[in-house]
Design a protein around this motif. Structure first.
Motif, short mmCIF file in Angstrom:
data_model
loop_
_atom_site.label_atom_id
_atom_site.label_comp_id
_atom_site.label_asym_id
_atom_site.label_seq_id
_atom_site.Cartn_x
_atom_site.Cartn_y
_atom_site.Cartn_z
N VAL A 568 0.88 -1.44 0.05
CA VAL A 568 0.01 0.04 0.00
C VAL A 568 0.88 1.18 0.14
O VAL A 568 0.64 2.20 -0.89
N SER A 569 1.96 1.31 0.73
CA SER A 569 2.77 2.22 0.80
C SER A 569 3.55 2.55 -0.51
O SER A 569 3.72 3.87 -0.89
N ASP A 570 3.75 1.74 -1.20
CA ASP A 570 4.33 1.62 -2.59
C ASP A 570 3.52 1.94 -3.74
O ASP A 570 4.08 2.17 -4.89
N THR A 571 2.08 2.07 -3.36
CA THR A 571 1.13 2.19 -4.59
C THR A 571 1.18 3.60 -4.97
O THR A 571 1.59 4.65 -4.41
N PRO A 572 1.33 3.81 -6.38
CA PRO A 572 1.46 5.17 -7.02
C PRO A 572 0.25 5.99 -6.60
O PRO A 572 -0.80 5.49 -6.40
N GLY A 573 0.43 7.30 -6.02
CA GLY A 573 -0.23 8.18 -5.85
C GLY A 573 -0.46 8.30 -4.33
O GLY A 573 -1.22 9.37 -3.69
N VAL A 574 0.03 7.20 -3.71
CA VAL A 574 -0.16 7.20 -2.07
C VAL A 574 0.94 7.95 -1.54
O VAL A 574 2.26 7.99 -1.91
N ARG A 575 0.53 9.10 -0.46
CA ARG A 575 1.44 9.96 0.06
C ARG A 575 2.22 9.27 1.11
O ARG A 575 3.32 9.18 1.60
N THR A 576 1.19 9.00 2.10
CA THR A 576 1.64 8.18 3.54
C THR A 576 0.56 7.03 3.73
O THR A 576 -0.59 7.17 3.18
N ALA A 577 0.94 6.00 4.22
CA ALA A 577 0.11 4.98 4.75
C ALA A 577 0.65 4.61 6.12
O ALA A 577 1.65 4.14 6.37
N THR A 578 -0.37 4.65 7.17
CA THR A 578 -0.09 4.55 8.65
C THR A 578 -0.94 3.47 9.07
O THR A 578 -1.92 3.48 8.88
N GLY A 579 0.03 2.30 9.63
CA GLY A 579 -0.74 1.55 10.23
C GLY A 579 -1.29 1.60 11.71
O GLY A 579 -0.58 2.37 12.54
#
Length: 867
Positions: A568-579
């Protein structure tokens, strides 16, 4: 007089048809909603129930004491600590149980939960995560599992194969040989469909799913190799359950397994099911009560008009020697015969309504469980009570009044306006009811506790308010319709005549508009509350959610794969992904939810607003509490409080409160350090939510698809944007609104047919009047326009009363919602209210079509000549 009653029924076929139609509709509405209520309640109960009919005793495992040696023989060296899934339920125990006296059959099971993706890759029936059943195919001596008979293909033989039930196959559009993706409590698995089975498990047939694995695979997924989750025993006929349970218990290790009779399990389940379905039963009964209200009005209104228009006929009977008692008895016999016939027709029509309602209301396929129609004694009794009882009562009251009129006076005029005394009594009674209802609702305006007692008071106050408006409606009709006369007068002579016709009998106008008024009030009131709640949730989400998407599990016992979080963090368009790790928090004698977070990330994606303290000191042994939770426990920043994070086996720990923040649905009840919460969570080391922020200008649909792909299309995970989170937070309110809109649809049909019936009778009463209008030059188009405008005036009157009643109720009851939702404030859904008005007015126009056509078709000479 009995012969006279029979001849009267058959002599006026048009009148008979209109009367039967009115009673049939009333009975159909009441019996249909009662059957629907019973059926939906039974379906909800079935959806969470297991059938214990052929189970005498069930053996289930017990959790071993902490640190106990592994007496179950799980994989590992002797004396090792017991595996969390290991049990003593194995094939050897099953054989020993089968040898006990009184045991007829032994059926071991390895059951669990498995969520499937449909053939298009979307999660299958995610609204019923609790009904995603999974079972092992355990063949008997004949090589077949009697609980899961195959209808197509064969049973699964290894870990690469799966079978599903026929309902799941249809819902997911699966065929033999298809590859099915699914998940139990972790990563996605892919298996080939080799068989389709049937099942009697009501949790599945009510709308759940069933995945069937071979025995070894199911044991590996849900328990441990060679072990079972339970063993069911059926008894030889004549065997006492309690005695058999004692024999089984004597064979079991007391600290690792227990035996429970089928009767005891059914009783325990009944208590749980009653708790889970109590809200559905109450909602269905309210639905049926409103149906009874509207249906009764239709019948009473029709019979009041029917007897009033027969005043001359009654006078003629009196003039030739019939007594008052004979006249009344004759009318009551007509009502009984007509009511019996219409009750039968209405009950059959009600079954049709009950069968169609679930399809109308279950638009998403997730809201209502499926099940057969349940026809209990209550709908049958209600059909007779409404069809015969209300019909007889509706005929008796005006019949007594008509029989008291002197024959000469009755022959002079067919219209008997209410006396001044009767109008005063009506006004006093209506004013008293209005004062009681409005006073009770206003007393709740300052209350912010949405307790069950306050909700009951609010419902009672609303009911009093509606009854008061109905009682006062004939008195309100005159001033309201006179105001509308300025608008109808602009239509010329036809508008003026329509206005005078509506004013001619205010009681009839009010009774005709009552059904539409009740439906409009309900929908308007609940729409305002629903819209206001949605706006509050939107504001709350905007204030407490900095993320654009939330990826989450359905339960805190499941976790998101760390590899999926990285994707999810590496998905294009994603700025941040916090668990975020979610777990239970036992604090102050209650159970709450705690979110394990990284303090720096939480400030940007949750946006907590701190009343005191901050997140900077969050860490092991230190937590932050929501304002509500802090107030309930009487603590503030800097205080210490004992709490326990996680499930059984964790210890109570003294925590320091580092801060108190405004209630925030994203942060939940408490915030803790993610590492500590993960260590003590039900799924250790996992996260249950990922809060995702994307680049501005990203395409919502494409981004959501990429995020689902990043999670491996795991059906255990849901990807929600802000609007979907708001709908989920609304919870049962959405279902309530759906049911209410369904009620409006049916109520609108009943109201339209009621208006049509009333207008048809009115046209029949005014046959000579219409003939005179035609004779002096009014054309057919003018006659049709006059009837339509009259119907529109009646519908507008009912709509106006309904809107006023519904809005007042929503304003007063909204205070209770404000107690549960801090940001709640009254917000009017102008679009919905406008649509309700248009539908209600259109109901009047549509209802006038047939009566207007009939009136315009009358021949002037024949109409004038009619006696």
């Amino acid at each position: 007089m009995l012969k006279t009653a029979l001849r009267n029924v058959l002599a006026h076929k048009a009148r008979l048809l209109m009367t039967v139609l009115a009673v049939t509709l009333g009975v159909a509405f009441v019996s249909g909603t009662l059957v629907f209520a019973d059926s939906s309640t039974a379906a909800h109960r079935a959806a969470v129930s297991k059938d214990y009919a052929d189970i005498a005793v069930t053996v289930t495992p017990k959790d071993p004491p902490p640190g106990a040696p592994d007496t179950a023989g799980a994989a590992g060296s002797p004396g090792s600590v017991a595996d969390a899934h290991a049990t003593v339920l194995d094939d050897e125990l099953a054989r020993k149980l089968a040898g006990l006296p009184g045991v007829f059959a032994v059926r071991p099971a390895a059951d669990g939960l498995a969520t499937l993706n449909a053939s298009d890759g979307s999660p299958l029936r995610t609204g019923r995560i609790w009904a995603h059943r999974a079972a092992a195919y355990v063949p008997g001596a004949d090589g077949k599992d009697s609980r899961l008979p195959l209808t197509e293909g064969r049973a699964p033989r290894d870990g690469t194969e799966i079978a599903v039930d026929s309902g799941t196959a249809a819902a997911g559009r699966f065929r033999i040989g298809d590859a099915i993706t699914l998940a139990t409590d972790g990563p996605v698995m892919t298996k080939r469909l080799v068989g389709i089975v049937t099942t009697r498990d009501t949790r599945v047939t009510a709308g759940g799913t069933l995945a069937v694995f071979d025995k070894a695979t199911a044991q590996q997924l849900f328990v441990s190799p060679g072990r079972y989750t339970s063993i069911d025993l059926s008894a030889v006929p004549g065997t006492d359950e309690a005695e058999l349970s004692r024999r089984v218990a004597a064979l079991l290790p007391a600290d690792r397994a227990e035996a429970t009779t089928g009767t005891a399990q059914a009783a325990q389940q009944a208590v749980l099911v009653d708790t889970l379905t109590r809200g559905n039963e109450k909602l269905s009964l309210v639905f049926a009560g409103v149906a009874l209200f509207i249906g009764s009005f239709l019948i009473v209104n029709t019979f009041t008009m029917l007897v009033a228009r027969r005043t001359r006929e009654i006078a003629l009977l009196r003039a030739i020697g019939a007594t008052r008692r004979q006249v009344v008895r004759s009318l009551l016999w007509e009502a009984v015969l007509l009511g019996l016939a219409a009750s039968g027709l209405g009950f059959l029509a009600g079954l049709g309504i009950a069968s169609v309602l679930p399809r109308i209301l279950n638009t998403t396929g997730e809201a209502l469980p499926r099940g057969p129609l349940v026809i209990g004694p209550l709908p049958v009794v209600a059909a007779l009570a409404v069809g015969v009882g209300i019909t007889v009562l509706a005929a008796w009251l005006p019949a007594r009044k008509a029989a008291r009129i002197a024959p000469v006076e009755a022959m002079r005029t067919a219209e008997q306006p209410p006396t001044v005394a009767a109008s005063r009594v009506r006004g006093a009674a209506g004013a008293l009811l209005l004062a009681l209802g409005a006073g009770l609702l206003l007393s709740l305006a300052g209350v912010k506790d949405a307790s069950e007692e306050n909700l009951r008071s609010a419902m009672f106050g609303c009911a009093l308010l509606v009854v008061a408006v109905i009682v006062l409606a004939p008195l309100l009709a005159v001033p309201v319709l006179r105001l509308s006369g300025r608008l109808t007068g602009r239509l010329g002579i036809t508008g003026h005549l329509a206005h005078r016709n509506a004013l001619r009998d205010p009681r009839r106008t009010a009774a005709t508009a009552s059904a539409l008024m009740v439906s409009t009030a309900l929908v308007a009131g609940l729409s305002v509350i629903g819209h206001s709640t949605g706006q509050a949730l939107d504001r709350q989400a905007a204030a407490g959610l900095g993320a654009d998407y939330v990826i989450s599990t359905h339960t805190s016992s499941a976790g998101i794969d760390p590899a999926a979080l990285q994707r999810v963090s590496d998905t294009p368009g994603v700025r941040t992904a916090t668990g975020v790790c979610d777990s239970t928090l036992f604090i102050g004698g209650g159970v709450r939810q705690i979110s394990g977070v990284d303090p720096a990330a939480a400030l940007s994606v949750m946006k907590p607003v701190f009343v005191s303290g901050s997140l900077k000191d969050l860490g092991p042994g230190r937590i932050a509490l929501s304002r509500t939770l802090a107030r309930e426990n009487g603590v503030s920043a800097g205080d210490r409080i004992d709490a326990r994070i996680g499930g059984p086996g964790t210890d109570v720990t003294p925590y320091t409160v580092v801060g108190v923040y405004e209630d925030n649905p994203t942060a939940q009840d408490a915030l803790g350090a993610r590492a500590e919460v993960q260590e003590k969570a039900l799924a250790p080391g996992s996260v249950q939510r990922v809060l995702v922020r994307v680049d501005s200008g990203s395409d919502g649909g494409a981004t959501k698809d990429r995020l689902r792909t990043a999670t491996g299309n795991n059906p255990l995970l849901q990807v929600q944007d802000r609007q979907e989170l708001i709908r989920a937070a609304a919870g049962s309110l959405g279902t309530l609104l759906t049911l209410t809109y369904g009620l409006l649809a049916i109520g609108g049909v009943i109201a339209a047919l009621g208006i049509m019936n009333t207008l048809a009778m009115s046209v029949s009463d005014r046959t000579r009047e219409i003939g005179v209008l035609r004779a002096i030059g009014m054309d057919r188009a003018g006659i049709r326009r006059m009837i339509r405008v009259e119907s529109l005036a009646v519908a507008a009157f009912g709509t106006l009363l309904g809107l006023a009643t519904g809005l007042f109720g929503a304003w007063t009851v909204g205070a209770l919602t404000n107690g549960a939702l801090k940001d709640y404030s009254l917000a009017l859904p102008w679009g919905t209210l406008l649509l309700v008005c248009l539908i209600s007015l259109a109901t009047g126009v549509v209802a006038a079509a047939l009566p207007a056509r009939h009136a315009s078709a009358l021949s002037p000479l024949e109409a004038v000549a009619e006696l």
